[in-house]
Each structure stands twice: as structure tokens, then as C-alpha cells.
Write an enzyme that holds these catalytic residues in place. Sequence first.
Site, PDB file in Angstrom:
ATOM      1  N   LYS A 164      46.096   1.915 124.201  1.00 56.32           N
ATOM      2  CA  LYS A 164      46.054   1.575 122.776  1.00 56.32           C
ATOM      3  C   LYS A 164      44.928   2.332 122.070  1.00 56.32           C
ATOM      4  O   LYS A 164      45.105   2.783 120.924  1.00 56.32           O
ATOM      5  CB  LYS A 164      45.894   0.062 122.627  1.00 56.32           C
ATOM      6  CG  LYS A 164      47.087  -0.727 123.147  1.00 56.32           C
ATOM      7  CD  LYS A 164      46.779  -2.197 123.341  1.00 56.32           C
ATOM      8  CE  LYS A 164      47.934  -2.924 124.019  1.00 56.32           C
ATOM      9  NZ  LYS A 164      47.619  -4.325 124.353  1.00 56.32           N
ATOM     10  N   GLN A 200      42.876  -9.001 124.270  1.00 58.52           N
ATOM     11  CA  GLN A 200      43.738  -8.647 125.394  1.00 58.52           C
ATOM     12  C   GLN A 200      43.894  -9.794 126.379  1.00 58.52           C
ATOM     13  O   GLN A 200      42.902 -10.362 126.840  1.00 58.52           O
ATOM     14  CB  GLN A 200      43.176  -7.410 126.114  1.00 58.52           C
ATOM     15  CG  GLN A 200      44.031  -6.895 127.255  1.00 58.52           C
ATOM     16  CD  GLN A 200      45.374  -6.366 126.776  1.00 58.52           C
ATOM     17  OE1 GLN A 200      45.458  -5.623 125.815  1.00 58.52           O
ATOM     18  NE2 GLN A 200      46.437  -6.758 127.461  1.00 58.52           N
ATOM     19  N   ASP A 243      48.715  -8.906 116.549  1.00 56.80           N
ATOM     20  CA  ASP A 243      49.493  -9.292 117.731  1.00 56.80           C
ATOM     21  C   ASP A 243      50.586 -10.298 117.378  1.00 56.80           C
ATOM     22  O   ASP A 243      51.506 -10.518 118.161  1.00 56.80           O
ATOM     23  CB  ASP A 243      48.559  -9.910 118.783  1.00 56.80           C
ATOM     24  CG  ASP A 243      48.453  -9.058 120.038  1.00 56.80           C
ATOM     25  OD1 ASP A 243      49.239  -8.102 120.189  1.00 56.80           O
ATOM     26  OD2 ASP A 243      47.589  -9.357 120.880  1.00 56.80           O
TER      27      ASP A 243
END
Length: 287
Positions: free
Chosen positions: A53, A97, A120
Site C-alpha cells: 500500500k 492494519q 477502510d
Amino acid sequence: MVSNLIDGRAIAAQILSELASRIADLKKQGVQPGLAFVRVGEDPASKVYVGRKEKACAELGIFSETQVLPEKTSEAELLALISKLNSDSRLHGILVQAPLPKHISESKIYSAVSPQKDVDGFHPVNVGKLMLGDATGFHPCTPAGVVELLVRSGVKTEGAEVVVLGRGNIVGKPMAAMLCQKGKSANSTVTICHSATRDIKAHCRCADIIIAAMGVAEFVKADMVKPGAVVIDVGVNRVDGKIVGDVDFAAVQKIAGKITPNPGGVGPMTIAMLMQNTVRAAEISIN
């Protein structure tokens, strides 16, 4: 019959190319999209995912920063960091994460991220907007990527019988919610199958589209797939040191109408949709 592959890498590259012009427009207005990554602990897979990412951000011209915290970080310390990131005007998106250490509540952490920076799509506000069909929210990246794969591959979703294998909060549930909405790129009849479903094979055999997100290596066999059906493999499973999907690819490919490879299918799309959500968050911030 050998099916046509759905090339996730090529479609992701197309999306990233489209984002480049939007980022250029933002920079002309004095805004550089910014994304913060938060990683707790030294999970090897998390390191790889965040690294990919970060690379995508660098290639697109998105500002990014990564906060790495030790495994023993307390929930209160992590919440304090998220509060700080929420207030940072350079940042338009925040990604925490997963997985987090067991002593930290993922739901509490996801709820602490500002809904406007929740690229997200896990904050309860964005989950609620998804369920209501409110397009102002952010959609989770992997299900959103699957929809883009279907649409850009010419797969008709309207009226299609879709089976989603898996009921997880990250893929299964939002995937079903997205495809059953009334609107473009949806309008499907969706069945969610899970560990307590009786005769999963019978459900799958009726499906025009199968989306496998159970986390069980090569669960979907050829005799579960209707000839000509579209098969999307979201699974990531480590078997004998190799990554394999939830679909028995070699066998299913021979009868499926379209199928994603694994790797090279859904994975690149997840990153592309994260970048898209971040750019959109930056655009919203000035409108």
C-alpha cells in the site's frame, strides 16, 4: 472449455491511471491526498500488505506515513494515536492494519477512526450507510474491488443469482449488501452461505456468480460450479509455504465462464480501491 481470466492486475492499473488525473487536479488546488497506516506488532503478512500500500501511494503521488507500534501497545495508547491522526489536516485517510493484538478490541479501534477518514469502510457510520444504500459513505475495499472486477469484465449483476461464501464483516456481509442494493452494478439476488449452511454445493450449483471468501483452501470444487458461472476467489490461505485461494483453480477454470486467478485477481483491486477511497476523501475535504 477454458474460461477467460479476469485480470485483476490490469483492471487495478486502469483504476490507478484514472486516479492519477484526479490527484493532479487536487494538487492544482493545493491539496495532496494523505493516508496514514497504523501497524501494531510485527506480523509478517501485515508488513507485506502495508508495504504494498505504501508503494502504491508513492507511485500515485499520495502522501503517506506509517506508524509502527510495539505488540504490547495498550488499547488506550492506540486510541490516543488515532485521535491525533484524526486531527491531522495532512491526512485524508487512516488505515489500521488487521490483525491487532488480542488485548485490543478491533471494533473499538475502527469506531475511533473519523468516519470521514475511514477509507477502510469499517466505521459503524459507513457500515450503516452501506446497508441503507447511502452513497456518501466509504465502502470496504475488497468488496468494492470485486464489484469493479465484475462491472469492468462485462459481468451482468442485475437479476443474477449470487452466492457469497463467508459471512465475515470485512468481505462476506458487505459484499452481499453491495450486490443486493437497488441500483447500477447491483440488483442481484444474493445468498450468503457459511459453516452452518446445509448443502452448500446445491446453493453454489444454482449461482450465476460465486464469490468465495471463507478462508478455506480450495473449498470450491468443480462439481460445485454451474458451467459458465463467474467465480471470484477472495481467499488467502497458506498451504505448504504457498498462498492458495478458496477455489480449486485448475479444476474450476475448465468449466467457469470467467474466473479470477489467485494471486493476480482480487488482491490488486483491494489496494486500488483503497487509493480511490483516499482520493475521494481528499476531494470531499475541499467541497
